[in-house]
Design an enzyme around this catalytic site. Structure first.
Site: not given
Length: 317
Positions: A265, A284, A237
């Site tokens: 994000e 990601h 994270r």
């Protein structure tokens, strides 16, 4: 009436997977993305919702009296007010363990990016630098062997265990820190205090949840403990890292980093890591191999099937 509504299916299935197994459970609609203002109209009358990152807060849940079930298309369930769902009698499930091998693979892709510098040498070759050399080979700087280096893992869940297996296959030493000492550490691995992990790791990889206790655990103080040139890997994270502090350490040449996650994000254009030195960033997508996404979809469908049969599988409420 649509029984099943998928609010944001695109990242799981951009077109190479098949939603049709949902039809065995009931009529369904799939939306690539759903902004907050369209949730209630799209989900009107639905009994079952599937969401990935579309937030379902208490007010939204209270406005959907027909809703019986929420299936989160991920492991983390922070996008759902689980307490409100429980109060309203709405079941909530998640999808654990669908891709630890995929995430660990990306973690080591970042490691190898920094140790072997493949992309930098590829660019140099295609730009003609090899063709102009007097010798049969050239390097842009020191290349590093993983054998004998120390891999430090913060957390020891499924992804960290896969990282450990890969690292040990490369001949790396292994240090582990987690909230409780694992009973199944690999032979030769050591359980150490967090400060020791920061100080002794050549490659330090984060595999813990984001909580009040772990937020900004990578900060100026912990970065100051790290070896000169140590490599930080974050596939967990973004909020685990104080990004300004890390950017300063990167630009000063103190450490290196490979990250698949950022604090926000998509990131703001002024995120300090986007233009920092000595860092590799992926968007990601460590989780997103075809194999992992297919497994995620299969588990999500089976979760819903089980609920429709009156069974409890992967419930988090």
């Amino acid at each position: 009436m649509t029984a099943i509504c998928v609010l944001d299916g695109f990242t799981l299935n951009p077109g190479d997977l098949d939603w049709s197994p949902l039809a065995d459970i009931g009529p369904f609609d799939v939306h690539d993305r759903t902004p907050k203002e369209l949730i209630l109209s799209r989900a009107a009358g639905a009994r079952f919702l599937l969401t990935n990152k579309t937030v379902l807060d208490a007010a939204t849940l209270e406005a959907m009296p027909s809703l019986e079930y929420i299936g989160v298309l991920a492991t983390g369930t922070n996008v759902v007010d689980v307490a409100a769902a429980k109060r309203l009698g709405i079941a909530v499930t998640n999808v654990p363990g669908y891709g630890p091998d995929a995430v660990a693979q990306m973690g080591f892709a970042h490691v190898l990016h920094h140790m072997s510098r493949v992309s930098a040498h590829h660019d140099a070759v295609t730009q003609g630098q090899w063709s102009g050399q007097a010798d049969f080979c050239f390097t842009l700087g020191q290349l590093e062997s993983l054998s004998g280096k120390t891999l430090g893992l913060v957390g020891f869940g499924d992804i960290a265990r896969q990282m450990a297996r890969i690292g040990m296959a490369f001949g790396m030493k292994l240090l582990v820190h987690s909230r409780s000492k694992p009973t199944d550490l690999p032979e030769g691995a050591k359980f150490v205090a967090l400060d020791t992990l920061f100080a002794e790791s050549d490659v330090l990889s984060l595999h813990c949840p984001l909580t009040d206790d772990t937020r900004d655990m990578v900060n100026r103080e912990s970065l100051a403990l790290m070896k000169q040139g140590a490599l930080l890997i974050n596939t967990a994270r973004g909020g685990l890292v104080d990004e300004v502090a890390l950017a300063d350490a990167l630009n000063a040449g103190r450490v290196r980093a490979g990250v698949d996650v950022l604090s926000t994000e998509p990131p703001a254009p002024n995120n300090p890591l986007l233009h920092a030195a000595n860092i590799s960033i992926t968007p990601h997508n460590a989780w997103a191999t075809v194999k992992a996404r297919q497994k995620l979809l299969d588990i999500a469908v089976e979760n819903l099937r089980a609920f429709s049969r009156g069974e409890s599988v992967n419930r988090v409420d």
